[in-house]
Design an enzyme around this catalytic site. Structure first.
Site, short mmCIF file in Angstrom:
data_model
loop_
_atom_site.label_atom_id
_atom_site.label_comp_id
_atom_site.label_asym_id
_atom_site.label_seq_id
_atom_site.Cartn_x
_atom_site.Cartn_y
_atom_site.Cartn_z
N ARG A 109 0.86 -1.20 0.00
CA ARG A 109 0.00 0.00 0.00
C ARG A 109 0.89 1.24 0.00
O ARG A 109 1.67 1.43 0.93
CB ARG A 109 -0.90 -0.01 1.23
N HIS A 154 -2.85 10.96 0.34
CA HIS A 154 -2.39 10.73 1.71
C HIS A 154 -1.71 12.03 2.18
O HIS A 154 -0.50 12.06 2.42
CB HIS A 154 -1.43 9.53 1.76
N GLU A 199 -7.62 8.59 5.85
CA GLU A 199 -7.94 9.21 7.14
C GLU A 199 -8.54 10.61 7.02
O GLU A 199 -7.93 11.61 7.42
CB GLU A 199 -6.68 9.25 8.02
N ASN A 343 -7.92 2.25 9.63
CA ASN A 343 -6.61 2.41 10.27
C ASN A 343 -6.83 2.54 11.77
O ASN A 343 -7.65 3.35 12.20
CB ASN A 343 -5.91 3.70 9.83
N TYR A 345 -4.59 2.18 15.75
CA TYR A 345 -3.33 1.87 16.44
C TYR A 345 -3.49 1.67 17.94
O TYR A 345 -2.70 0.98 18.56
CB TYR A 345 -2.34 3.03 16.25
N GLU A 416 -4.06 0.11 8.06
CA GLU A 416 -2.88 0.48 8.85
C GLU A 416 -3.05 -0.01 10.28
O GLU A 416 -4.12 0.16 10.88
CB GLU A 416 -2.69 2.00 8.93
C1 NOJ Z 1 -1.69 7.17 10.16
C2 NOJ Z 1 -1.16 7.85 8.95
O1 NOJ Z 1 -1.90 7.44 7.84
C3 NOJ Z 1 0.33 7.61 8.73
O2 NOJ Z 1 0.74 8.52 7.77
C4 NOJ Z 1 1.09 7.76 10.02
O3 NOJ Z 1 2.46 7.63 9.84
C5 NOJ Z 1 0.58 6.71 10.99
N1 NOJ Z 1 -0.82 6.97 11.26
C6 NOJ Z 1 1.33 6.67 12.33
O4 NOJ Z 1 1.13 7.85 13.02
#
Ligand code: NOJ
Length: 554
Positions: A109, A154, A199, A343, A345, A416
């Site tokens: 990606r 992006h 995002e 995405n 985290y 992500e």
């Molecule tokens: C989401 C973003 O799409 C990416 O560009 C970024 O590096 C990561 N989060 C980690 O923060």
């Protein structure tokens, strides 16, 4: 050396303890048996143009909003750096593809830089060099049977378009469509997996609402909603164009990637905290996903009502700060994604913003409209190289199940997920993070969530926006001081490669540095080598704590 010994001792203790204790907690149990993914599961690794390419003015590339921000407001970047050269993928792309191959993923990606392709944002000037760059990259991937998954946007908007107001100007809709048409014409014969925008919440709220991402408007409560409105329409126009003019002939699929952290109710027994969690999901994800994926379309009811009421109370009259869609627009946006890109985290604990929304947020603002306070202060979730990123895999499970329920079981691709540290090659914390989060993904699949792929972030260390080069998300280390930006696999690259090759999470696979890595490790800059040791120590202490807790629990 002593922390190495301590870690080995702790690991064996942890392994022994967890086998005695049984599966008390799925996400803390390193001895869980190997677990397998469905045979058609898609594995991938990701990057984005501004973060890795460099070549900021190579050939006839135009200026992007990130070039502008980093050149004119260096003080806004933690280490005052920029992406002018970064990992130099503009020149090192063959090595990038080699790395992608080493990982055994089926998909890569990456994103296209709009100003590299159309330097001023308009179709009057198309860069032959820019077109060729991505064309070569795509061909190289296909040569090795790797599916390119291409993001059209992006975050690196042509600066010229920002001077027109960027995403707050409705003119962006035909402009984005022209850009998309060109890239579909150029690459659509070979690219079968597209996302329009990465995002949207970050694009709009972090770009326009607060001073966080370019263009750093720092104008709360109004332009972010204009941005979201235009962005959704631009996305929908591109998808309609693809479906009408390209999809049948080219046979690809197109979607969008939204993002959120999981909002865990601070007190799960409190109805108010549970409501705050639901509201946060509607504001973060629903803002963009409800118009596209819900049965009736449009913004979530709770957003429409809260922002309309607050706008009235705040003296904005009868026009809500959240713009309204016409019935035709609602219909046109609904259903414009072939899959749900997500995405995520980390997680936060959430609770309402004081009594009657009287907490500390600026008025008006997105946060005040949402009326939810988020924090990670009261959690014992392990940390990472980024203050905002704590490790709570159950949050990933909860998030996937929420999307599954809310939008009637859409096909999901995790576009992500990953974790940061501060450097080094012995990134066992990243190995554990990946294993833990993948276990949570498997749990969700077993409970019915239709997750079809997982793309880890990131292929290599790169420019982490306002954190500059201080936070590392890569499976490959990049030596930013070497002219060729030498890339070296970290331990996590070997572990993730093994997962993709075998379709299996195998907790027992924890390789040690091999010869190539040892040589590279000896060359690490002092700060990174120290971080490596520091990270090891922190992780060992976290393990010690979990062993003690497991004992108490048993
Ligand atoms: C989401 C973003 O799409 C990416 O560009 C970024 O590096 C990561 N989060 C980690 O923060």
């Amino acid at each position: 050396m002593w922390h190495m010994l301590l870690k080995i001792a702790l690991l064996s203790l942890a392994l022994e303890q967890s086998s005695r204790c049984g599966a008390a907690s799925t996400y803390n149990n390193p001895s869980s048996n190997a677990r397998h993914f469905p045979s058609d599961f898609m594995w991938g690794v990701g990057s984005s143009s501004y973060q890795i390419e460099g070549g900021w003015n190579a050939d006839d590339k135009g200026e992007s909003i990130w070039d502008y921000l980093t050149h004119n407001n260096r003080e806004k970047i933690v280490d005052q750096s920029n992406g002018d050269i970064s990992a130099d993928s503009y020149h090192q792309w063959r090595r990038d593809v080699q790395m992608v191959r080493e990982l055994h993923v089926t998909s890569y990606r990456f994103s296209l830089s709009w100003p590299r392709i159309m330097p001023g944002g308009y179709m009057n000037h198309v860069s032959t060099a820019g077109i060729k760059y991505y064309s070569n990259l795509i061909d190289e991937l296909l040569k090795y049977n790797i599916t390119p998954m291409v993001t059209m946007y992006h975050w690196d908007l042509p600066q010229r378009l920002q001077e027109l107001g960027g995403w707050t100007n409705p003119e962006i809709i035909p402009l984005f469509k022209d850009y998309a048409r060109l890239v579909l014409e150029m690459y659509g014969d070979r690219v079968k997996l597209w996302t329009t925008i990465n995002e949207p919440w970050h694009v709009c709220e972090h770009g326009y609402g607060v001073d966080y991402m370019a263009p750093s408007y720092n104008f709360p409560g109004i332009p972010a909603y204009l941005c979201g409105h235009n962005l959704l329409k631009a996305h929908a126009e591109v998808v309609h164009m693809y479906r009408e003019q390209f999809q049948q002939r080219q046979g690809g699929r197109i979607g969008i990637t939204v993002d959120t952290s999981w909002p865990e109710p601070k007190n799960p027994d409190s109805a108010e905290d549970r409501e705050a969690s639901e509201r946060a999901m509607q504001f973060y994800i629903g803002w963009f996903a409800h118009p596209i994926f819900s049965k009736h379309g449009n913004y979530p009811k709770v957003m429409i009502e809260r922002i309309r009421n607050m706008s009235k109370q705040q003296g904005f009259g009868s026009r809500s700060r959240l713009p309204e869609f016409t019935p035709e627009e609602i219909h046109r946006i609904k259903g414009t994604s072939d899959f749900f890109g997500i995405n995520s985290y980390t997680s936060n604990l959430v609770t309402p913003n004081g009594h009657n929304n009287t907490g500390k947020f600026p008025i008006p603002s997105f946060n005040h409209d949402m009326g939810v306070v988020e924090s990670q202060a009261d959690v014992d979730w392990p940390g990472s190289g980024s203050v905002w990123l704590k490790v709570y895999p159950k949050g990933m499970y909860n998030l996937l199940m929420w999307i599954h329920r809310e939008y009637n079981g859409p096909e999901m691709i995790i576009t992500e997920n990953g974790v940061s540290d501060r450097g080094g090659l012995e990134d066992y914390a990243r190995v554990d993070y990946i294993n833990l989060y993948l276990s949570a993904v498997l749990d969700a699949i077993e409970d019915g969530a239709n997750v079809k792929g997982y793309i880890t972030w990131s292929l290599m260390d790169s420019y982490e926006w306002k954190a500059g080069y201080t936070e590392k998300f890569g499976l490959y280390h990049v030596d930013f001081s070497s002219p060729e930006r030498t890339r070296t696999p970290k331990i996590s690259a070997r572990v993730f490669g093994n997962i993709c090759k075998t379709n299996t999470i195998d907790w027992s696979f924890r390789p040690k540095l091999n010869e190539e890595q040892l040589v590279a490790s000896a060359r690490l800059p002092a700060e990174e080598a120290a971080e490596n040791g520091g990270a090891r120590l922190k992780w060992s202490l976290a393990l010690l704590l979990s062993v003690v807790l497991a004992w108490i629990h048993c």
